[in-house]
Design a protein around this motif. Sequence first.
Motif, PDB file in Angstrom:
ATOM      1  N   VAL A  25       0.832  -1.148  -0.077  1.00 56.45           N
ATOM      2  CA  VAL A  25      -0.049  -0.120   0.082  1.00 56.45           C
ATOM      3  C   VAL A  25       0.866   1.154   0.054  1.00 56.45           C
ATOM      4  O   VAL A  25       0.218   2.478  -0.005  1.00 56.45           O
ATOM      5  CB  VAL A  25      -1.059   0.137   1.040  1.00 56.45           C
ATOM      6  CG1 VAL A  25      -1.811  -1.189   1.289  1.00 56.45           C
ATOM      7  CG2 VAL A  25      -0.217   0.314   2.561  1.00 56.45           C
ATOM      8  N   ARG A  61       3.028   1.483  -5.248  1.00 53.24           N
ATOM      9  CA  ARG A  61       1.716   1.339  -6.140  1.00 53.24           C
ATOM     10  C   ARG A  61       1.882   2.479  -7.390  1.00 53.24           C
ATOM     11  O   ARG A  61       1.405   1.855  -8.471  1.00 53.24           O
ATOM     12  CB  ARG A  61       0.491   1.967  -5.458  1.00 53.24           C
ATOM     13  CG  ARG A  61      -0.031   1.110  -4.428  1.00 53.24           C
ATOM     14  CD  ARG A  61      -0.685   1.942  -3.060  1.00 53.24           C
ATOM     15  NE  ARG A  61      -1.987   2.391  -3.487  1.00 53.24           N
ATOM     16  CZ  ARG A  61      -2.879   2.918  -2.475  1.00 53.24           C
ATOM     17  NH1 ARG A  61      -2.405   3.021  -1.261  1.00 53.24           N
ATOM     18  NH2 ARG A  61      -4.109   3.416  -2.781  1.00 53.24           N
ATOM     19  N   ARG A  70       0.993  -5.623  -7.181  1.00 57.43           N
ATOM     20  CA  ARG A  70       0.058  -6.522  -7.407  1.00 57.43           C
ATOM     21  C   ARG A  70       0.448  -8.044  -7.104  1.00 57.43           C
ATOM     22  O   ARG A  70      -0.449  -8.806  -6.650  1.00 57.43           O
ATOM     23  CB  ARG A  70       0.172  -6.599  -9.048  1.00 57.43           C
ATOM     24  CG  ARG A  70      -0.707  -5.493  -9.636  1.00 57.43           C
ATOM     25  CD  ARG A  70      -2.326  -5.787  -9.530  1.00 57.43           C
ATOM     26  NE  ARG A  70      -2.904  -4.476 -10.095  1.00 57.43           N
ATOM     27  CZ  ARG A  70      -4.060  -4.097  -9.864  1.00 57.43           C
ATOM     28  NH1 ARG A  70      -4.967  -4.689  -8.880  1.00 57.43           N
ATOM     29  NH2 ARG A  70      -4.768  -3.245 -10.282  1.00 57.43           N
ATOM     30  N   LEU A 110      -0.531  -8.360  -3.270  1.00 56.15           N
ATOM     31  CA  LEU A 110      -1.770  -8.391  -3.209  1.00 56.15           C
ATOM     32  C   LEU A 110      -2.568  -9.629  -3.727  1.00 56.15           C
ATOM     33  O   LEU A 110      -3.595 -10.210  -3.268  1.00 56.15           O
ATOM     34  CB  LEU A 110      -2.558  -7.210  -3.665  1.00 56.15           C
ATOM     35  CG  LEU A 110      -2.349  -5.828  -3.305  1.00 56.15           C
ATOM     36  CD1 LEU A 110      -2.762  -4.612  -3.989  1.00 56.15           C
ATOM     37  CD2 LEU A 110      -2.720  -5.748  -1.716  1.00 56.15           C
ATOM     38  N   TRP A 114      -6.678   1.545   0.857  1.00 53.55           N
ATOM     39  CA  TRP A 114      -5.866   0.678   0.559  1.00 53.55           C
ATOM     40  C   TRP A 114      -6.246  -0.285  -0.709  1.00 53.55           C
ATOM     41  O   TRP A 114      -7.608  -0.738  -0.617  1.00 53.55           O
ATOM     42  CB  TRP A 114      -5.453  -0.305   1.741  1.00 53.55           C
ATOM     43  CG  TRP A 114      -4.651   0.138   2.678  1.00 53.55           C
ATOM     44  CD1 TRP A 114      -4.108   1.600   2.967  1.00 53.55           C
ATOM     45  CD2 TRP A 114      -4.319  -0.476   4.129  1.00 53.55           C
ATOM     46  NE1 TRP A 114      -3.692   1.782   4.022  1.00 53.55           N
ATOM     47  CE2 TRP A 114      -3.626   0.447   5.018  1.00 53.55           C
ATOM     48  CE3 TRP A 114      -4.591  -1.638   4.526  1.00 53.55           C
ATOM     49  CZ2 TRP A 114      -3.017   0.044   6.127  1.00 53.55           C
ATOM     50  CZ3 TRP A 114      -4.003  -1.875   5.859  1.00 53.55           C
ATOM     51  CH2 TRP A 114      -3.420  -1.098   6.656  1.00 53.55           C
ATOM     52  N   PRO A 115      -5.565  -0.707  -1.642  1.00 52.10           N
ATOM     53  CA  PRO A 115      -6.105  -1.529  -2.658  1.00 52.10           C
ATOM     54  C   PRO A 115      -6.157  -2.930  -2.213  1.00 52.10           C
ATOM     55  O   PRO A 115      -5.520  -3.339  -1.472  1.00 52.10           O
ATOM     56  CB  PRO A 115      -5.159  -1.395  -3.969  1.00 52.10           C
ATOM     57  CG  PRO A 115      -3.821  -0.674  -3.130  1.00 52.10           C
ATOM     58  CD  PRO A 115      -4.131  -0.087  -1.934  1.00 52.10           C
ATOM     59  N   SER A 116      -6.962  -3.680  -3.181  1.00 45.24           N
ATOM     60  CA  SER A 116      -6.897  -5.452  -2.926  1.00 45.24           C
ATOM     61  C   SER A 116      -6.478  -5.725  -4.381  1.00 45.24           C
ATOM     62  O   SER A 116      -6.405  -4.890  -5.344  1.00 45.24           O
ATOM     63  CB  SER A 116      -8.218  -5.733  -2.507  1.00 45.24           C
ATOM     64  OG  SER A 116      -9.195  -5.803  -3.748  1.00 45.24           O
ATOM     65  N   ASP A 117      -6.304  -7.148  -4.341  1.00 40.62           N
ATOM     66  CA  ASP A 117      -6.195  -7.802  -5.807  1.00 40.62           C
ATOM     67  C   ASP A 117      -7.254  -7.538  -6.781  1.00 40.62           C
ATOM     68  O   ASP A 117      -7.360  -7.636  -7.916  1.00 40.62           O
ATOM     69  CB  ASP A 117      -5.961  -9.302  -5.357  1.00 40.62           C
ATOM     70  CG  ASP A 117      -5.542 -10.102  -6.586  1.00 40.62           C
ATOM     71  OD1 ASP A 117      -4.521  -9.448  -7.335  1.00 40.62           O
ATOM     72  OD2 ASP A 117      -5.884 -11.175  -7.150  1.00 40.62           O
ATOM     73  N   SER A 134      -8.942  -4.645  -7.015  1.00 40.63           N
ATOM     74  CA  SER A 134      -9.014  -3.289  -7.382  1.00 40.63           C
ATOM     75  C   SER A 134      -8.389  -3.035  -8.950  1.00 40.63           C
ATOM     76  O   SER A 134      -7.430  -3.333  -9.199  1.00 40.63           O
ATOM     77  CB  SER A 134      -8.273  -2.444  -6.564  1.00 40.63           C
ATOM     78  OG  SER A 134      -8.549  -2.723  -5.102  1.00 40.63           O
ATOM     79  N   GLU A 181     -12.945 -10.362  -2.345  1.00 45.17           N
ATOM     80  CA  GLU A 181     -11.777 -10.524  -2.245  1.00 45.17           C
ATOM     81  C   GLU A 181     -11.269 -10.219  -0.850  1.00 45.17           C
ATOM     82  O   GLU A 181     -10.334 -10.949  -0.380  1.00 45.17           O
ATOM     83  CB  GLU A 181     -10.903  -9.957  -3.421  1.00 45.17           C
ATOM     84  CG  GLU A 181      -9.580  -9.563  -3.408  1.00 45.17           C
ATOM     85  CD  GLU A 181      -8.709 -10.932  -3.427  1.00 45.17           C
ATOM     86  OE1 GLU A 181      -9.186 -11.785  -4.021  1.00 45.17           O
ATOM     87  OE2 GLU A 181      -7.707 -10.908  -2.647  1.00 45.17           O
TER      88      GLU A 181
END
Lengths: 328, 168
Positions: A79, A84, A92, A95, B120-123, B125, B141
């Motif tokens: 994050v 990013r 990626r 995640l 916060w991003p996820s897989d 996103s 997810e």
Amino acid sequence: MRPFAYGRPRTIEEATRVVADDGAMAIAGGTNLLDLMKLQVETPEKLADINRIGFGEIEDTQAGGLSLGALATNTATAVHPRVRADYPVLARAILSGATQQLRNKATNGGNLCQRTRCFYFTNVDQPCNKRDPGSGCGAIDGVAKLHAILGTSEQCIATYPGDMAVALSALDASVDIATANGEKRTVPVREFHCLPGDTPWRENVLEEGEIITAITLPPPVGGTQIYRKVRERSSYAFALVSVAAIVEMEDGLFTRADLAFGGLAHKPWHDPRVGEALIGQPPTSETIDRAADILLADARGFGENDFKIPLARRALHAVLEPAAEGAG
Amino acid sequence: MSDIISVNGTPQRLPDDPRTSLLDFLRQHIGLTGTKKGCDHGQCGACTVIVNGIRINSCLTLAAMHDGDEVTTIEGLGTPDRPSDLQKAFLEHDGFQCGYCTPGQICSATAMLQEIANDWPSDASEDLEGPPQLTGEEIRERMSGNLCRCGAYANIVAAIREVAEKSA
Ligand SMILES: Cc1cc2nc3c(=O)[nH]c(=O)nc-3n(C[C@H](O)[C@H](O)[C@H](O)COP(=O)(O)OP(=O)(O)OC[C@H]3O[C@@H](n4cnc5c(N)ncnc54)[C@H](O)[C@@H]3O)c2cc1C
Ligand code: SF4
Ligand code: FES
Ligand code: FES
């Protein structure tokens, strides 16, 4: 779990000393080590909890890259605004691994050192040369679905299971290590993990008493960055095959193709000849097939994992065709 | 050892045997049995608790590693008289059948809403940098570390979605 003594070194010097002299094992997030200790695959007599020695920061380097502290969590890394923006393939890859709860605890150093998921390795009733040298390899003639197709040996056909390191390999990052005698050394991620050969118990180049302090990313590399993970369900599963790709195109031809593969070998697989075969070529099916031919020239399946050979080829197509569009 | 951990705001002495997982400490040493043990190997999420605001699997960490930390369990989120928004929404949407996975689901979802608030991003996103969209796919997810043997997933997602949309 077997009984063990627990200590909390406060400095890196203290940590390397207890690991080198007292035979302690470092514990960081614990998400891999405690799992294996419950199964008695790992039976350390001493644990050195390294969470209080520092090295939890993510900082810009003088060269314009980024230093990812070994004790920073996988979540903090994925994050981070610069990860990013400048290293999306790494965000990626992280995640795509495990779950939010696990990534919140897992550290960058521990992630690099995570052990194989070979189920003979994790079952102490089975033969395994990695866990119990000389006992044989249960997987070679057994259930080998998750196992390697490249760089295997007569002794061991296990894979390195992680995702993060595959992206780090494509990015050509390096691992900063503190040695037992107070020195530092740096090893490229591409050379950090070992092939099994005759020493399948040895998974990486760390020597006794050495502790990872950080992972260093080069200055931003740009390009179109993709991490594609093929697995048995669409979330929360280890990779069967994964591809990390950093691609650039000019006038419809590849000018850059840095590729690394997960799920194929005992280490993230980086073969520079695969990318080189693409440079100066258009992103046609034939070009990509030629690159896949080079990647898979020495591939060997063990029955249950034969499918990985065509799957790796298809994954390469699936990554490069849209990447070429994105980068065109 | 004189190490102290705070659980739902109450200081507790850490156990003497370093083998004690945070999960066993909560359940067996201080009697907070709301947190459940499913697999004991980080695979099911039944043991999810919130440590210093972050959700983790309490089965894959040693209590001894949490000296000075602040832990919130399902008992700390609300009571039958004063349930939290998510606890209420799980009741209203039938977000459970047997209820075994529920404390972990609710602790996990509570921390997840904060993660979304942090952008916060996820897989799932599409965009790593923008604020995450509250789609069903995103919620699934982000909650993939919490398994439900009864398969109450559809109602779990609905309950979380309601609270997420209210707080967004
Ligand atoms: C259910 C489940 C699913 C998972 N799925 C995935 C997945 O899809 N993809 C993926 O990549 N990973 C996955 N993982 C693995 C997870 O990413 C690792 O467990 C985690 O990254 C390990 O980090 P840690 O800090 O918890 O390591 P620890 O468990 O603390 O340590 C692991 C090893 O590294 C050593 N070590 C730790 N830190 C250092 C250091 N700084 N220097 C030297 N040695 C060190 C330890 O001594 C130990 O041998 C999964 C794990 C579980 C339990
Ligand atoms: S593949 Fe390697 S880890 Fe698996 S059983 Fe054989 S020797 Fe052990
Ligand atoms: S009991 Fe901890 S994840 Fe299953
Ligand atoms: S409600 Fe029974 S396991 Fe989820």
